[in-house]
Design a protein around this motif. Sequence first.
Motif, short mmCIF file in Angstrom:
data_model
loop_
_atom_site.label_atom_id
_atom_site.label_comp_id
_atom_site.label_asym_id
_atom_site.label_seq_id
_atom_site.Cartn_x
_atom_site.Cartn_y
_atom_site.Cartn_z
N GLN A 1 29.24 -7.95 23.76
CA GLN A 1 28.69 -9.15 24.39
C GLN A 1 28.27 -10.18 23.36
OE1 GLN A 1 28.23 -9.85 27.86
NE2 GLN A 1 27.74 -11.89 27.08
N VAL A 2 28.67 -11.41 23.61
CA VAL A 2 28.19 -12.56 22.85
C VAL A 2 27.52 -13.50 23.85
CG1 VAL A 2 28.85 -14.60 21.54
CG2 VAL A 2 29.89 -12.38 21.02
N THR A 3 26.26 -13.80 23.59
CA THR A 3 25.52 -14.70 24.45
C THR A 3 24.98 -15.85 23.63
OG1 THR A 3 24.86 -12.87 25.89
CG2 THR A 3 23.62 -14.93 26.09
N VAL A 4 25.34 -17.07 24.04
CA VAL A 4 24.89 -18.27 23.34
C VAL A 4 23.93 -19.00 24.27
CG1 VAL A 4 25.58 -20.37 22.15
CG2 VAL A 4 27.11 -18.38 22.17
N SER A 5 22.72 -19.17 23.80
CA SER A 5 21.73 -19.86 24.61
C SER A 5 21.76 -21.35 24.30
CB SER A 5 20.34 -19.29 24.34
OG SER A 5 19.98 -19.47 22.98
N ALA B 1 22.74 -22.02 20.50
CA ALA B 1 23.87 -22.92 20.32
C ALA B 1 23.81 -23.55 18.93
CB ALA B 1 23.84 -24.01 21.39
N GLY B 2 24.98 -23.61 18.31
CA GLY B 2 25.06 -24.12 16.96
C GLY B 2 24.99 -23.05 15.89
N GLN C 1 34.75 -14.36 12.65
CA GLN C 1 33.58 -15.15 12.28
C GLN C 1 33.50 -16.32 13.24
OE1 GLN C 1 31.11 -14.65 9.97
NE2 GLN C 1 30.15 -16.49 10.80
N MET C 2 32.37 -16.46 13.89
CA MET C 2 32.20 -17.52 14.89
C MET C 2 31.08 -18.45 14.46
SD MET C 2 32.55 -15.17 18.31
CE MET C 2 31.14 -14.16 17.88
N ASN C 3 31.42 -19.69 14.21
CA ASN C 3 30.45 -20.69 13.79
C ASN C 3 30.34 -21.78 14.85
OD1 ASN C 3 30.17 -19.35 11.29
ND2 ASN C 3 31.88 -20.51 10.41
N SER C 4 29.27 -22.54 14.76
CA SER C 4 29.04 -23.66 15.68
C SER C 4 29.22 -23.21 17.13
CB SER C 4 30.00 -24.81 15.37
OG SER C 4 29.84 -25.26 14.04
#
Length: 123
Positions: A118-122, A13-14, A82-85
């Motif tokens: 797949q995008v996985t945000v821990s 995350a972040g 583009q994916m931020n934060s």
Amino acid sequence: VQLQASGGGLVQAGGSLSMSCVVSVSGGEFSSYSMGWFRQAPGKGRQFVAAGNVSGVEVYADSVKGRFTISRDNTKNTVSLQMNSLKFEDTAVYYCAARSGGVAVLAARYPYWGQGTQVTVSS
């Protein structure tokens, strides 16, 4: 029209991730297509994320506005996200999509789809 997506992955995350989608168009011009990104989390429907066209029109879901940016390279028939934060709730399978004509936010308006990535945000 065929779409091939790449990128995504696992991030804390972040953090940031980017994805790209190469579009193969036979008998047409990539510049005439509006491109969209959608996502689908487990147990949920396909959700609009962002869309844009060659004229610079860009539309974002409120949940990603200010954090995600859609862009395109018409010389390479490529659209990127583009994916931020990134947040835990951004975890999903992401899809790129194309349609001839104007920008749209409804998945049903896009006849052409890439495979999901797949995008996985821990957290």
